[in-house]
Structures are given as structure tokens and as C-alpha cells.
Scaffold this motif. Structure first.
Motif, PDB file in Angstrom:
ATOM      1  N   GLY A   5     -46.877 -10.224 -26.329  1.00 35.40           N
ATOM      2  CA  GLY A   5     -46.694 -10.960 -25.088  1.00 35.40           C
ATOM      3  C   GLY A   5     -47.011 -12.436 -25.240  1.00 35.40           C
ATOM      4  O   GLY A   5     -46.416 -13.286 -24.586  1.00 35.40           O
ATOM      5  N   ALA A   6     -47.974 -12.763 -26.128  1.00 32.36           N
ATOM      6  CA  ALA A   6     -48.348 -14.164 -26.308  1.00 32.36           C
ATOM      7  C   ALA A   6     -47.242 -14.950 -26.982  1.00 32.36           C
ATOM      8  O   ALA A   6     -47.148 -16.166 -26.832  1.00 32.36           O
ATOM      9  N   GLU A   7     -46.373 -14.287 -27.774  1.00 31.36           N
ATOM     10  CA  GLU A   7     -45.313 -14.982 -28.488  1.00 31.36           C
ATOM     11  C   GLU A   7     -44.060 -15.162 -27.653  1.00 31.36           C
ATOM     12  O   GLU A   7     -43.219 -16.001 -27.959  1.00 31.36           O
ATOM     13  N   VAL A   8     -43.884 -14.339 -26.633  1.00 30.23           N
ATOM     14  CA  VAL A   8     -42.748 -14.467 -25.723  1.00 30.23           C
ATOM     15  C   VAL A   8     -43.190 -15.302 -24.537  1.00 30.23           C
ATOM     16  O   VAL A   8     -44.194 -15.011 -23.902  1.00 30.23           O
ATOM     17  N   SER A   9     -42.433 -16.328 -24.229  1.00 28.04           N
ATOM     18  CA  SER A   9     -42.748 -17.183 -23.083  1.00 28.04           C
ATOM     19  C   SER A   9     -41.625 -17.064 -22.055  1.00 28.04           C
ATOM     20  O   SER A   9     -40.470 -17.391 -22.348  1.00 28.04           O
ATOM     21  N   VAL A  10     -41.943 -16.558 -20.875  1.00 25.47           N
ATOM     22  CA  VAL A  10     -40.941 -16.388 -19.826  1.00 25.47           C
ATOM     23  C   VAL A  10     -40.747 -17.712 -19.108  1.00 25.47           C
ATOM     24  O   VAL A  10     -41.707 -18.334 -18.643  1.00 25.47           O
ATOM     25  N   VAL A  11     -39.488 -18.136 -19.008  1.00 27.33           N
ATOM     26  CA  VAL A  11     -39.154 -19.424 -18.405  1.00 27.33           C
ATOM     27  C   VAL A  11     -38.753 -19.256 -16.937  1.00 27.33           C
ATOM     28  O   VAL A  11     -39.165 -20.046 -16.084  1.00 27.33           O
ATOM     29  N   ALA A  31     -30.485 -23.552 -22.635  1.00 31.71           N
ATOM     30  CA  ALA A  31     -31.604 -24.155 -23.364  1.00 31.71           C
ATOM     31  C   ALA A  31     -32.574 -23.115 -23.914  1.00 31.71           C
ATOM     32  O   ALA A  31     -33.480 -23.460 -24.679  1.00 31.71           O
ATOM     33  N   ASP A  32     -32.414 -21.848 -23.521  1.00 26.75           N
ATOM     34  CA  ASP A  32     -33.341 -20.804 -23.954  1.00 26.75           C
ATOM     35  C   ASP A  32     -32.568 -19.500 -24.086  1.00 26.75           C
ATOM     36  O   ASP A  32     -31.349 -19.467 -23.972  1.00 26.75           O
ATOM     37  N   LEU A  64     -26.574  -8.136 -21.724  1.00 24.75           N
ATOM     38  CA  LEU A  64     -26.108  -9.303 -22.462  1.00 24.75           C
ATOM     39  C   LEU A  64     -27.307 -10.136 -22.906  1.00 24.75           C
ATOM     40  O   LEU A  64     -28.235 -10.353 -22.120  1.00 24.75           O
ATOM     41  N   LEU A  65     -27.291 -10.609 -24.145  1.00 20.51           N
ATOM     42  CA  LEU A  65     -28.311 -11.522 -24.637  1.00 20.51           C
ATOM     43  C   LEU A  65     -27.639 -12.823 -25.053  1.00 20.51           C
ATOM     44  O   LEU A  65     -26.893 -12.869 -26.033  1.00 20.51           O
ATOM     45  N   ALA A  66     -27.880 -13.896 -24.284  1.00 22.09           N
ATOM     46  CA  ALA A  66     -27.320 -15.212 -24.570  1.00 22.09           C
ATOM     47  C   ALA A  66     -28.357 -16.060 -25.287  1.00 22.09           C
ATOM     48  O   ALA A  66     -29.545 -16.014 -24.958  1.00 22.09           O
ATOM     49  N   ARG A  67     -27.901 -16.864 -26.282  1.00 20.11           N
ATOM     50  CA  ARG A  67     -28.795 -17.617 -27.149  1.00 20.11           C
ATOM     51  C   ARG A  67     -28.937 -19.071 -26.728  1.00 20.11           C
ATOM     52  O   ARG A  67     -28.032 -19.645 -26.101  1.00 20.11           O
ATOM     53  N   PRO A  68     -30.024 -19.720 -27.142  1.00 17.32           N
ATOM     54  CA  PRO A  68     -30.150 -21.158 -26.907  1.00 17.32           C
ATOM     55  C   PRO A  68     -29.025 -21.929 -27.616  1.00 17.32           C
ATOM     56  O   PRO A  68     -28.585 -21.548 -28.699  1.00 17.32           O
ATOM     57  N   PRO A  92     -40.536 -16.859 -30.688  1.00 14.52           N
ATOM     58  CA  PRO A  92     -41.068 -17.664 -31.786  1.00 14.52           C
ATOM     59  C   PRO A  92     -39.953 -18.252 -32.641  1.00 14.52           C
ATOM     60  O   PRO A  92     -38.859 -17.679 -32.741  1.00 14.52           O
ATOM     61  N   ALA A  93     -40.194 -19.384 -33.248  1.00 16.98           N
ATOM     62  CA  ALA A  93     -39.200 -20.021 -34.105  1.00 16.98           C
ATOM     63  C   ALA A  93     -38.759 -19.069 -35.211  1.00 16.98           C
ATOM     64  O   ALA A  93     -39.572 -18.377 -35.823  1.00 16.98           O
TER      65      ALA A  93
END
Length: 287
Positions: A5-11, A31-32, A64-68, A92-93
Motif C-alpha cells: 500500500g505504501a508503494e501505490v499512491s492513489v491520485v 499523467a498517471d 481497462l488499465l491506461a498508462r501514463p 513505483p518507478a
């Protein structure tokens, strides 16, 4: 690949939007990451990303999963209102394998389906900043990218499958001993040959395997009910409580009364022999 959970940041989100017939959204540059799943209606989604482009028709039951960095546009059904859920997040990067799909079709029993429902429930009741949101999004994306674990396919007319069907039928009113002779009649096969086929698949003869399943059910009841040992024995098909106690002690290393006060893992004897899937197949541990 998994994330905490710490690595995923909900925008933004999770939330549901209702689009009237004929609505459009875009073009935009994302953008995300964004997960989009239709609850009703239909949409036409077009996209450009990293020199590639495409178009998909989205319907309920698809994720659907859309990318940055993606440029996309939605055109919603022209005939009815469309509802879709969404959540925006970052990972994460370097967490985007190139072989991730754009879309995954979900089924009623797909774990992602339940997680998406839970995601909307948590967001609706506790807000988008609740830490559980990021944990659930991480689980959904992991399953989306790597795929849910699938059960082994059942081969039609497989003698061992027929044996398991016969056991399930015999256990419809509760677990009980099922003799190899009874199973061989149901499978139209000699007892010796049927036993060899079963043992080749599960590494354990059918009589031993089925008894272990019944004892694991008893072990659960011992620590999770106030039933007497004699009642539990009968519930899992042992008419003689003394014989049940001897068989239980053989497999669990202690008598039922001792297990009741300190037993921890009812599945341990099953798992040591790799019989967990067999128990799952034959018992009502699942709905």
C-alpha cells in the motif's frame, strides 16, 4: 510483481461516473495510471501510446488499465446512460512490464471482480484517502498484470474426475467412508486400476486421502465448535468415537481433546501431502 500500500499512491477515486447517452471525454494526455471498469452501458475507447494506437469497445465485465503518457478519448453509448468506475494512481518507478494487457475480461468468480466492488465500497464509506484503498489497488493491478491463478482444467471422462464426482455425490448428506469397490462401480473400472490412477495424480491412495479430508473437517470443528468429540466423529463419518480418536491421533500427533485446546492448522496433514486442492474440490469450504 506486487506492491504494498505504501508503494501505490492513489491520485483520484475510486468513484463511479454516470455518462448520459452520446457523452464524450477527451482527447486527453494521461499523467498517471487509471483503472476503468464499466458497470453498465458501453464505450468506444481510442488511444495512442509509445508510437502505437488502437481502439477498443468496452462493455460491462471488462477492466481497462491506461498508462501514463497515453493520449486517449472515450465515446459513450448513444442509446443509454453508461456507468463506469475508475481510480487514478501511481506505481513505483519501473513497475510497468511491457507485456501487460490493456484490457482484461472478468468473470463472476474472478477475484478482481470482488476487489473492485470492495474498492468502491471502501471509497464510498471511508473516503479515497483510506489506506486500504492503496492496498486494494495494488492487489487489483498485480492480478491484472500477472493474471489470477487458474484452477487446473478438468478432462472430460477422466476416471479420477469420475471418482471425485462419485465421492461428492456420496458426501452430499455429509462425509462418510466410501469404499474403493463402491467407487470402482461408479467409474466402471477395476479397483486396482482406479487406485493406481488416483495415486499417480495425488501421491496418496484414495482411502488414505479421503480419510485425511474427513479428519481435517473434524479438526476444524474441534477448535471452532462446542460439539462433543463423539458428535464430531459422527459428523465426519466415524461411527465409533474410539476409532476416530485413534485415526486422528495417528494423523495429528495428539488426541482430539488435546487438539481442541491447542490445535492450530487443521490442513497441515493435507498440505504435507499436497492434498489441499482435493479437499477444496470435495468439501463445502467454499460457497
Amino acid at each position: 510483481m506486487t506492491w504494498t500500500g505504501a508503494e501505490v499512491s492513489v491520485v483520484a477515486g475510486p468513484s463511479v461516473v454516470a455518462y448520459p447517452p452520446g457523452a464524450r471525454y477527451g482527447p486527453r494526455r494521461l499523467a498517471d495510471f487509471e483503472l476503468v471498469w464499466l458497470l453498465s452501458g458501453e464505450a468506444r475507447w481510442t488511444w495512442r501510446h509509445a508510437g502505437r494506437h488502437g481502439a477498443l469497445t468496452l462493455r460491462p465485465g471488462e477492466l481497462l488499465l491506461a498508462r501514463p503518457g497515453l493520449h486517449d478519448e472515450f465515446r459513450w453509448s448513444g442509446h443509454r446512460t453508461t456507468h463506469h468506475g475508475y481510480v487514478h494512481f501511481t506505481l513505483p518507478a519501473g513497475a510497468e512490464p511491457v507485456d501487460w494487457p490493456w484490457r482484461r475480461r472478468l468473470t463472476e468468480h474472478d477475484p478482481i471482480t470482488a476487489l473492485l466492488r470492495y474498492l468502491l465500497w471502501v471509497g464510498g464509506h471511508h473516503g479515497a484517502t483510506h489506506p486500504r484503498i492503496a492496498q486494494v489497488v495494488g492487489a487489483v493491478v498485480d492480478l491484472f498484470g500477472n493474471g489470477p491463478l487458474t484452477p487446473p482444467s478438468r478432462v472430460r471422462h477422466d476416471p479420477v474426475e469420475r471418482l471425485l464426482d462419485a465421492v461428492a455425490t456420496a458426501w452430499a448428506a455429509g462425509p462418510r467412508p466410501v469404499s474403493l469397490a463402491e467407487l470402482s462401480r461408479a467409474c466402471a473400472m477395476s479397483p486396482a486400476h482406479l487406485s493406481r490412477l488416483f495415486t499417480a495424480r495425488y501421491g496418496t491412495p484414495p482411502g488414505v486421502a479421503l480419510e485425511l479430508v474427513r479428519l481435517s473437517l473434524a479438526a476444524d470443528l474441534l477448535v471452532r465448535s462446542d460439539l462433543t468429540v463423539a458428535r464430531i466423529a459422527r459428523t465426519v463419518g466415524f461411527e465409533d468415537p474410539l476409532y476416530f480418536s485413534r485415526r486422528f491421533r495417528l494423523r495429528y500427533g495428539q488426541p482430539p481433546s488435546t487438539w481442541r485446546t491447542g490445535g492450530r492448522d487443521p490442513r497441515a496433514p493435507l498440505d504435507r501431502r499436497g492434498l489441499g486442492p482435493l479437499a477444496w474440490r470435495l468439501t463445502d469450504r467454499h460457497p
